[in-house]
Design an enzyme around this catalytic site. Structure first.
Site, PDB file in Angstrom:
ATOM      1  N   GLU A  69       0.803  -1.236   0.000  1.00 12.79           N
ATOM      2  CA  GLU A  69       0.000   0.000   0.000  1.00 12.79           C
ATOM      3  C   GLU A  69       0.834   1.283   0.000  1.00 12.79           C
ATOM      4  O   GLU A  69       0.568   2.188   0.785  1.00 12.79           O
ATOM      5  CB  GLU A  69      -0.963  -0.020   1.190  1.00 12.79           C
ATOM      6  CG  GLU A  69      -1.840  -1.268   1.196  1.00 12.79           C
ATOM      7  CD  GLU A  69      -2.777  -1.357   2.418  1.00 12.79           C
ATOM      8  OE1 GLU A  69      -2.643  -0.535   3.334  1.00 12.79           O
ATOM      9  OE2 GLU A  69      -3.632  -2.260   2.423  1.00 12.79           O
TER      10      GLU A  69
ATOM     11  N   ASN B  64       2.202  -5.160  -3.177  1.00 13.57           N
ATOM     12  CA  ASN B  64       0.818  -5.521  -2.877  1.00 13.57           C
ATOM     13  C   ASN B  64      -0.014  -4.258  -2.600  1.00 13.57           C
ATOM     14  O   ASN B  64       0.438  -3.368  -1.876  1.00 13.57           O
ATOM     15  CB  ASN B  64       0.832  -6.411  -1.620  1.00 13.57           C
ATOM     16  CG  ASN B  64      -0.483  -7.094  -1.328  1.00 13.57           C
ATOM     17  OD1 ASN B  64      -1.086  -7.699  -2.223  1.00 13.57           O
ATOM     18  ND2 ASN B  64      -0.936  -7.018  -0.091  1.00 13.57           N
TER      19      ASN B  64
ATOM     20  N   HIS C  89     -10.191  -6.888  -1.762  1.00  8.46           N
ATOM     21  CA  HIS C  89     -11.234  -6.801  -0.726  1.00  8.46           C
ATOM     22  C   HIS C  89     -12.449  -6.189  -1.406  1.00  8.46           C
ATOM     23  O   HIS C  89     -12.464  -5.008  -1.716  1.00  8.46           O
ATOM     24  CB  HIS C  89     -10.775  -5.905   0.431  1.00  8.46           C
ATOM     25  CG  HIS C  89      -9.650  -6.485   1.221  1.00  8.46           C
ATOM     26  ND1 HIS C  89      -9.812  -7.597   2.021  1.00  8.46           N
ATOM     27  CD2 HIS C  89      -8.349  -6.137   1.319  1.00  8.46           C
ATOM     28  CE1 HIS C  89      -8.658  -7.897   2.593  1.00  8.46           C
ATOM     29  NE2 HIS C  89      -7.755  -7.027   2.185  1.00  8.46           N
TER      30      HIS C  89
ATOM     31  N   GLU D 269      -5.834 -11.085  -1.098  1.00  5.06           N
ATOM     32  CA  GLU D 269      -6.640 -10.873   0.108  1.00  5.06           C
ATOM     33  C   GLU D 269      -8.135 -10.874  -0.218  1.00  5.06           C
ATOM     34  O   GLU D 269      -8.905 -10.064   0.311  1.00  5.06           O
ATOM     35  CB  GLU D 269      -6.246  -9.549   0.787  1.00  5.06           C
ATOM     36  CG  GLU D 269      -4.743  -9.448   1.055  1.00  5.06           C
ATOM     37  CD  GLU D 269      -4.315  -8.208   1.838  1.00  5.06           C
ATOM     38  OE1 GLU D 269      -5.190  -7.528   2.418  1.00  5.06           O
ATOM     39  OE2 GLU D 269      -3.111  -7.923   1.852  1.00  5.06           O
TER      40      GLU D 269
ATOM     41  N   ASP E 191     -11.894 -11.146  -0.249  1.00  8.26           N
ATOM     42  CA  ASP E 191     -13.111 -11.408   0.525  1.00  8.26           C
ATOM     43  C   ASP E 191     -14.244 -10.616  -0.118  1.00  8.26           C
ATOM     44  O   ASP E 191     -14.006  -9.625  -0.812  1.00  8.26           O
ATOM     45  CB  ASP E 191     -12.977 -11.151   2.040  1.00  8.26           C
ATOM     46  CG  ASP E 191     -12.280  -9.859   2.417  1.00  8.26           C
ATOM     47  OD1 ASP E 191     -12.254  -8.925   1.595  1.00  8.26           O
ATOM     48  OD2 ASP E 191     -11.775  -9.769   3.548  1.00  8.26           O
TER      49      ASP E 191
HETATM   50  C1  XIL Z   1      -5.775  -6.522   8.511  1.00 10.13           C
HETATM   51  C2  XIL Z   1      -6.065  -7.698   9.415  1.00 10.13           C
HETATM   52  O1  XIL Z   1      -6.964  -8.549   8.763  1.00 10.13           O
HETATM   53  C3  XIL Z   1      -6.646  -7.221  10.722  1.00 10.13           C
HETATM   54  O2  XIL Z   1      -6.773  -8.312  11.633  1.00 10.13           O
HETATM   55  C4  XIL Z   1      -5.773  -6.136  11.337  1.00 10.13           C
HETATM   56  O3  XIL Z   1      -6.391  -5.620  12.485  1.00 10.13           O
HETATM   57  C5  XIL Z   1      -5.521  -5.028  10.341  1.00 10.13           C
HETATM   58  O4  XIL Z   1      -4.959  -5.567   9.157  1.00 10.13           O
HETATM   59  N1  XIL Z   1      -4.736  -4.913   3.778  1.00 10.13           N
HETATM   60  C6  XIL Z   1      -3.681  -5.694   4.207  1.00 10.13           C
HETATM   61  C7  XIL Z   1      -3.828  -6.542   5.407  1.00 10.13           C
HETATM   62  O5  XIL Z   1      -2.649  -5.755   3.518  1.00 10.13           O
HETATM   63  O6  XIL Z   1      -2.627  -6.694   6.115  1.00 10.13           O
HETATM   64  C8  XIL Z   1      -4.905  -6.033   6.327  1.00 10.13           C
HETATM   65  O7  XIL Z   1      -5.078  -6.980   7.357  1.00 10.13           O
HETATM   66  C9  XIL Z   1      -6.172  -5.785   5.558  1.00 10.13           C
HETATM   67  C10 XIL Z   1      -5.968  -4.758   4.473  1.00 10.13           C
END
Ligand code: XIL
Length: 346
Positions: free
Chosen positions: A157, A198, A234, A263, A265
């Site tokens: 990020e 990422n 996400h 990631e 979801d």
């Molecule tokens: C999130 C975790 O899922 C949580 O448990 C934590 O509190 C915060 O981080 N992008 C990412 C991940 O790259 O590392 C993040 O994970 C979600 C967003």
């Protein structure tokens, strides 16, 4: 044997998912078995506490997936809660579990502006000291796991939604060209690991994915050791057009880069309709994302941000209940699981 129990290794897995306990004799193939035939790694983020405390969590994870990402256990603040202290216990447990189950691991993540410990702020380090802290962090962590990590999310990020560089503690410390440096440090510590960039909201086509593309293209052209791009995925609202995601993967592939969905979801809280309709819509989105990944040879892994609705960050980040993953809270497969299985079986 005790170690085998701790690691969740069992002799066989005849009793699976929805069939468990119903005495059915037919054994359905698992996601990882099907994915292997398609040349795809299929994975999930792992919650270290659930892995330690829940047998059904370990059993489901070990059965279905071929690649794991520690959800938090490798982040800076988790690994260095105090200055000069390295705590790898949770991450070690996840890596050991993966090893015992013949799974790969995505290391996540070395350079991020979040999950930083208080001491970093409080100690008021100079820029030079901060640069040394980051270099030491990368060297220590990557060396600790050398040979056990398939791919590292070296940088997470680093761009804003408008494509400009994010102003972070690390960029301020090391200067605007810090990315080139951190990839070289990671590569020195583990030359075998694939090194990834990422990010989120850069899955389809648009100003942010253009900026990610330009960033990694520049690094590649300068000979910086970078091997791939992670698309977080996400999906809190309607997904980007699948054709755009495919085109984005294609242009990254043309640079010689690998792509992982890192990631995934699919939140349902804002969907319209009955519960069943929402779950069907969710299944459709999982199906489309997987089909899109499979349509692109460069897309080598699809990792979900968890696998059971019992452990998901979505309610925490949206402050609203949700059910974004492929198993429900009781570890029963949802329509999204069936969709993923069907597509993998094609
Ligand atoms: C999130 C975790 O899922 C949580 O448990 C934590 O509190 C915060 O981080 N992008 C990412 C991940 O790259 O590392 C993040 O994970 C979600 C967003």
């Amino acid at each position: 044997m005790i170690l085998a129990v701790l690691l969740g290794v069992s002799g066989g897995s005849e009793v699976r998912g929805a069939d468990a306990g119903k005495g059915k004799s037919k054994v359905e193939p698992t996601l990882r078995e099907l994915a292997k035939k398609r040349g795809l790694l299929i994975g999930a983020a792992v919650d270290a506490t659930a892995l330690r405390t829940e047998a059904v969590y370990r059993e489901t994870l070990g059965r279905e997936f071929s690649i794991l990402t520690p959800e938090n256990a490798m982040k800076f603040g988790d690994v260095h809660p105090e200055r000069g202290l390295d705590t790898f216990e949770d991450a070690d447990a996840i890596v050991a579990f993966a090893g015992a189950h013949g799974m790969k691991v995505r290391g996540h993540t070395l350079v991020w502006h979040l999950a930083l410990p208080k001491w970093l702020d409080e100690t008021k380090l100079s820029r030079a000291e901060l640069a040394a802290v980051l270099q030491e962090h990368i060297r220590t962590e990557v060396t600790h796991f050398r040979g056990k990590i398939y791919a590292w999310d070296v940088v997470n990020e680093a761009l804003e939604d408008d494509g400009t560089p994010r102003d972070t503690i690390w960029r301020r410390a090391l200067g605007p060209d810090y990315l080139a440096e951190v990839y070289r440090w990671a590569h020195e510590a583990d030359p075998e690991a694939k090194l990834f960039y990422n990010d989120y909201n850069a899955e389809g086509l648009g100003v942010k994915s253009d900026a990610v593309y330009a960033l990694v293209k520049g690094l590649k052209e300068r000979g910086v050791p970078i091997d791939g791009v992670g698309l977080q995925m996400h999906l809190l609202g309607p997904p980007p057009p699948m054709a755009d995601i495919a085109a984005n993967i294609k242009r990254l592939a043309a640079l010689g880069l690998e792509v992982h969905v890192t990631e995934l979801d699919v939140a349902i809280q804002d969907m319209k309709g009955t519960e069943a309709e929402k779950l069907a819509e969710q299944a459709k989105i999982y199906r489309q994302v997987l089909e899109t990944c499979l349509s692109q040879p460069a897309c080598k892994a699809l990792v979900m941000w968890g696998f059971t609705d019992a452990h998901t960050w979505i309610p925490e980040v949206t402050e609203h209940p949700d059910a974004p993953l492929i198993f429900d809270e009781a570890y029963r497969p949802k329509p999204a699981y069936q969709a993923v299985r069907e597509v993998l079986a094609e």
